[in-house]
Motif scaffolding. Structure first.
Motif, PDB file in Angstrom:
ATOM      1  N   CYS A 225       0.841  -1.195   0.000  1.00  0.00           N
ATOM      2  CA  CYS A 225       0.000   0.000   0.000  1.00  0.00           C
ATOM      3  C   CYS A 225       0.874   1.242   0.000  1.00  0.00           C
ATOM      4  O   CYS A 225       1.921   1.283   0.638  1.00  0.00           O
ATOM      5  CB  CYS A 225      -0.890   0.019   1.236  1.00  0.00           C
ATOM      6  SG  CYS A 225      -2.079  -1.321   1.272  1.00  0.00           S
ATOM      7  N   THR A 226       0.407   2.256  -0.693  1.00  0.00           N
ATOM      8  CA  THR A 226       1.114   3.535  -0.692  1.00  0.00           C
ATOM      9  C   THR A 226       0.790   4.267   0.609  1.00  0.00           C
ATOM     10  O   THR A 226      -0.383   4.388   0.960  1.00  0.00           O
ATOM     11  CB  THR A 226       0.671   4.387  -1.887  1.00  0.00           C
ATOM     12  OG1 THR A 226       0.905   3.647  -3.084  1.00  0.00           O
ATOM     13  CG2 THR A 226       1.423   5.711  -1.934  1.00  0.00           C
ATOM     14  N   PRO A 227       1.800   4.753   1.316  1.00  0.00           N
ATOM     15  CA  PRO A 227       1.546   5.491   2.561  1.00  0.00           C
ATOM     16  C   PRO A 227       0.691   6.726   2.301  1.00  0.00           C
ATOM     17  O   PRO A 227       0.815   7.388   1.272  1.00  0.00           O
ATOM     18  CB  PRO A 227       2.942   5.896   3.038  1.00  0.00           C
ATOM     19  CG  PRO A 227       3.872   4.965   2.341  1.00  0.00           C
ATOM     20  CD  PRO A 227       3.226   4.615   1.038  1.00  0.00           C
ATOM     21  N   ASP A 228      -0.197   7.008   3.230  1.00  0.00           N
ATOM     22  CA  ASP A 228      -1.112   8.136   3.093  1.00  0.00           C
ATOM     23  C   ASP A 228      -0.383   9.444   2.840  1.00  0.00           C
ATOM     24  O   ASP A 228      -0.838  10.277   2.073  1.00  0.00           O
ATOM     25  CB  ASP A 228      -1.993   8.245   4.341  1.00  0.00           C
ATOM     26  CG  ASP A 228      -3.181   9.158   4.109  1.00  0.00           C
ATOM     27  OD1 ASP A 228      -3.887   8.951   3.109  1.00  0.00           O
ATOM     28  OD2 ASP A 228      -3.391  10.071   4.929  1.00  0.00           O
ATOM     29  N   ALA A 229       0.758   9.649   3.471  1.00  0.00           N
ATOM     30  CA  ALA A 229       1.508  10.904   3.306  1.00  0.00           C
ATOM     31  C   ALA A 229       1.952  11.118   1.864  1.00  0.00           C
ATOM     32  O   ALA A 229       2.154  12.250   1.441  1.00  0.00           O
ATOM     33  CB  ALA A 229       2.721  10.918   4.225  1.00  0.00           C
ATOM     34  N   LEU A 230       2.090  10.037   1.100  1.00  0.00           N
ATOM     35  CA  LEU A 230       2.487  10.175  -0.297  1.00  0.00           C
ATOM     36  C   LEU A 230       1.285  10.399  -1.215  1.00  0.00           C
ATOM     37  O   LEU A 230       1.441  10.824  -2.353  1.00  0.00           O
ATOM     38  CB  LEU A 230       3.256   8.934  -0.765  1.00  0.00           C
ATOM     39  CG  LEU A 230       4.577   8.681  -0.069  1.00  0.00           C
ATOM     40  CD1 LEU A 230       5.197   7.383  -0.576  1.00  0.00           C
ATOM     41  CD2 LEU A 230       5.533   9.847  -0.286  1.00  0.00           C
ATOM     42  N   LEU A 231       0.096  10.112  -0.733  1.00  0.00           N
ATOM     43  CA  LEU A 231      -1.105  10.280  -1.551  1.00  0.00           C
ATOM     44  C   LEU A 231      -1.679  11.682  -1.471  1.00  0.00           C
ATOM     45  O   LEU A 231      -2.388  12.109  -2.366  1.00  0.00           O
ATOM     46  CB  LEU A 231      -2.182   9.283  -1.104  1.00  0.00           C
ATOM     47  CG  LEU A 231      -1.858   7.819  -1.335  1.00  0.00           C
ATOM     48  CD1 LEU A 231      -2.944   6.955  -0.709  1.00  0.00           C
ATOM     49  CD2 LEU A 231      -1.729   7.529  -2.815  1.00  0.00           C
ATOM     50  N   HIS A 232      -1.395  12.376  -0.407  1.00  0.00           N
ATOM     51  CA  HIS A 232      -1.944  13.712  -0.198  1.00  0.00           C
ATOM     52  C   HIS A 232      -0.809  14.709  -0.068  1.00  0.00           C
ATOM     53  O   HIS A 232       0.197  14.430   0.564  1.00  0.00           O
ATOM     54  CB  HIS A 232      -2.805  13.741   1.071  1.00  0.00           C
ATOM     55  CG  HIS A 232      -3.896  12.736   1.044  1.00  0.00           C
ATOM     56  ND1 HIS A 232      -5.055  12.914   0.340  1.00  0.00           N
ATOM     57  CD2 HIS A 232      -3.992  11.504   1.603  1.00  0.00           C
ATOM     58  CE1 HIS A 232      -5.819  11.843   0.483  1.00  0.00           C
ATOM     59  NE2 HIS A 232      -5.189  10.973   1.245  1.00  0.00           N
ATOM     60  N   SER A 233      -0.988  15.853  -0.657  1.00  0.00           N
ATOM     61  CA  SER A 233       0.051  16.869  -0.537  1.00  0.00           C
ATOM     62  C   SER A 233      -0.586  18.218  -0.246  1.00  0.00           C
ATOM     63  O   SER A 233      -1.769  18.417  -0.459  1.00  0.00           O
ATOM     64  CB  SER A 233       0.889  16.945  -1.818  1.00  0.00           C
ATOM     65  OG  SER A 233       0.074  17.344  -2.895  1.00  0.00           O
ATOM     66  N   ALA A 234       0.208  19.110   0.210  1.00  0.00           N
ATOM     67  CA  ALA A 234      -0.222  20.475   0.479  1.00  0.00           C
ATOM     68  C   ALA A 234       0.881  21.389  -0.005  1.00  0.00           C
ATOM     69  O   ALA A 234       2.051  21.000  -0.032  1.00  0.00           O
ATOM     70  CB  ALA A 234      -0.464  20.665   1.974  1.00  0.00           C
ATOM     71  N   PRO A 235       0.514  22.568  -0.407  1.00  0.00           N
ATOM     72  CA  PRO A 235       1.564  23.477  -0.869  1.00  0.00           C
ATOM     73  C   PRO A 235       2.527  23.811   0.256  1.00  0.00           C
ATOM     74  O   PRO A 235       2.123  23.947   1.408  1.00  0.00           O
ATOM     75  CB  PRO A 235       0.800  24.714  -1.337  1.00  0.00           C
ATOM     76  CG  PRO A 235      -0.540  24.619  -0.710  1.00  0.00           C
ATOM     77  CD  PRO A 235      -0.798  23.170  -0.438  1.00  0.00           C
ATOM     78  N   SER A 236       3.796  23.910  -0.079  1.00  0.00           N
ATOM     79  CA  SER A 236       4.783  24.243   0.943  1.00  0.00           C
ATOM     80  C   SER A 236       4.686  25.712   1.328  1.00  0.00           C
ATOM     81  O   SER A 236       5.166  26.118   2.371  1.00  0.00           O
ATOM     82  CB  SER A 236       6.191  23.922   0.443  1.00  0.00           C
ATOM     83  OG  SER A 236       6.458  24.654  -0.738  1.00  0.00           O
ATOM     84  N   GLN A 237       4.086  26.489   0.474  1.00  0.00           N
ATOM     85  CA  GLN A 237       3.848  27.901   0.755  1.00  0.00           C
ATOM     86  C   GLN A 237       2.342  28.099   0.805  1.00  0.00           C
ATOM     87  O   GLN A 237       1.581  27.155   0.677  1.00  0.00           O
ATOM     88  CB  GLN A 237       4.479  28.759  -0.333  1.00  0.00           C
ATOM     89  CG  GLN A 237       5.970  28.547  -0.446  1.00  0.00           C
ATOM     90  CD  GLN A 237       6.553  29.205  -1.687  1.00  0.00           C
ATOM     91  OE1 GLN A 237       5.838  29.653  -2.556  1.00  0.00           O
ATOM     92  NE2 GLN A 237       7.867  29.253  -1.756  1.00  0.00           N
ATOM     93  N   GLY A 238       1.916  29.323   0.985  1.00  0.00           N
ATOM     94  CA  GLY A 238       0.494  29.608   1.060  1.00  0.00           C
ATOM     95  C   GLY A 238      -0.234  29.283  -0.232  1.00  0.00           C
ATOM     96  O   GLY A 238       0.362  29.123  -1.285  1.00  0.00           O
ATOM     97  N   VAL A 239      -1.535  29.167  -0.132  1.00  0.00           N
ATOM     98  CA  VAL A 239      -2.381  28.907  -1.287  1.00  0.00           C
ATOM     99  C   VAL A 239      -2.455  30.171  -2.131  1.00  0.00           C
ATOM    100  O   VAL A 239      -2.646  31.268  -1.613  1.00  0.00           O
ATOM    101  CB  VAL A 239      -3.792  28.486  -0.825  1.00  0.00           C
ATOM    102  CG1 VAL A 239      -4.730  28.343  -1.994  1.00  0.00           C
ATOM    103  CG2 VAL A 239      -3.709  27.210  -0.023  1.00  0.00           C
ATOM    104  N   THR A 240      -2.295  30.014  -3.427  1.00  0.00           N
ATOM    105  CA  THR A 240      -2.348  31.157  -4.331  1.00  0.00           C
ATOM    106  C   THR A 240      -3.760  31.314  -4.881  1.00  0.00           C
ATOM    107  O   THR A 240      -4.563  30.365  -4.841  1.00  0.00           O
ATOM    108  CB  THR A 240      -1.383  30.971  -5.523  1.00  0.00           C
ATOM    109  OG1 THR A 240      -1.839  29.867  -6.312  1.00  0.00           O
ATOM    110  CG2 THR A 240       0.045  30.729  -5.042  1.00  0.00           C
ATOM    111  N   PRO A 241      -4.086  32.482  -5.408  1.00  0.00           N
ATOM    112  CA  PRO A 241      -5.392  32.645  -6.058  1.00  0.00           C
ATOM    113  C   PRO A 241      -5.607  31.626  -7.184  1.00  0.00           C
ATOM    114  O   PRO A 241      -6.723  31.141  -7.375  1.00  0.00           O
ATOM    115  CB  PRO A 241      -5.345  34.075  -6.595  1.00  0.00           C
ATOM    116  CG  PRO A 241      -4.403  34.782  -5.669  1.00  0.00           C
ATOM    117  CD  PRO A 241      -3.364  33.748  -5.334  1.00  0.00           C
ATOM    118  N   GLU A 242      -4.538  31.279  -7.896  1.00  0.00           N
ATOM    119  CA  GLU A 242      -4.657  30.267  -8.948  1.00  0.00           C
ATOM    120  C   GLU A 242      -5.076  28.926  -8.360  1.00  0.00           C
ATOM    121  O   GLU A 242      -5.918  28.229  -8.925  1.00  0.00           O
ATOM    122  CB  GLU A 242      -3.330  30.125  -9.707  1.00  0.00           C
ATOM    123  CG  GLU A 242      -2.967  31.309 -10.567  1.00  0.00           C
ATOM    124  CD  GLU A 242      -2.231  32.418  -9.805  1.00  0.00           C
ATOM    125  OE1 GLU A 242      -2.049  32.331  -8.560  1.00  0.00           O
ATOM    126  OE2 GLU A 242      -1.841  33.391 -10.457  1.00  0.00           O
TER     127      GLU A 242
END
Length: 67
Positions: A16-33
């Motif tokens: 199984c793929t570890p959950d941490a590899l399936l989900h990501s978040a931006p390392s910086q703030g969320v941009t309008p794009e």
């Protein structure tokens, strides 16, 4: 007829793929794009203006769009 595969017949790299590899978040703030795309909108000047205003009033707006 069973559709399960016995453990002995599985390859050693079948895991199984570890959950941490399936989900990501931006390392910086969320941009309008990011917010425009998460909302299913095209990245246009009008939608970017909407996203900027939304982020100013609700910094976690993109999180509310995610399941």
């Amino acid at each position: 007829m069973s559709t399960t595969t016995p453990d002995e017949s599985r390859s050693s790299d079948d895991h199984c793929t570890p959950d941490a590899l399936l989900h990501s978040a931006p390392s910086q703030g969320v941009t309008p794009e990011d917010l425009a795309m998460a909302a299913g909108r095209d990245v246009t000047p009008k939608n970017l203006d909407w996203a900027r205003r939304k982020l100013e009033t609700d910094p976690k707006a993109v999180e509310k769009l995610m399941p």
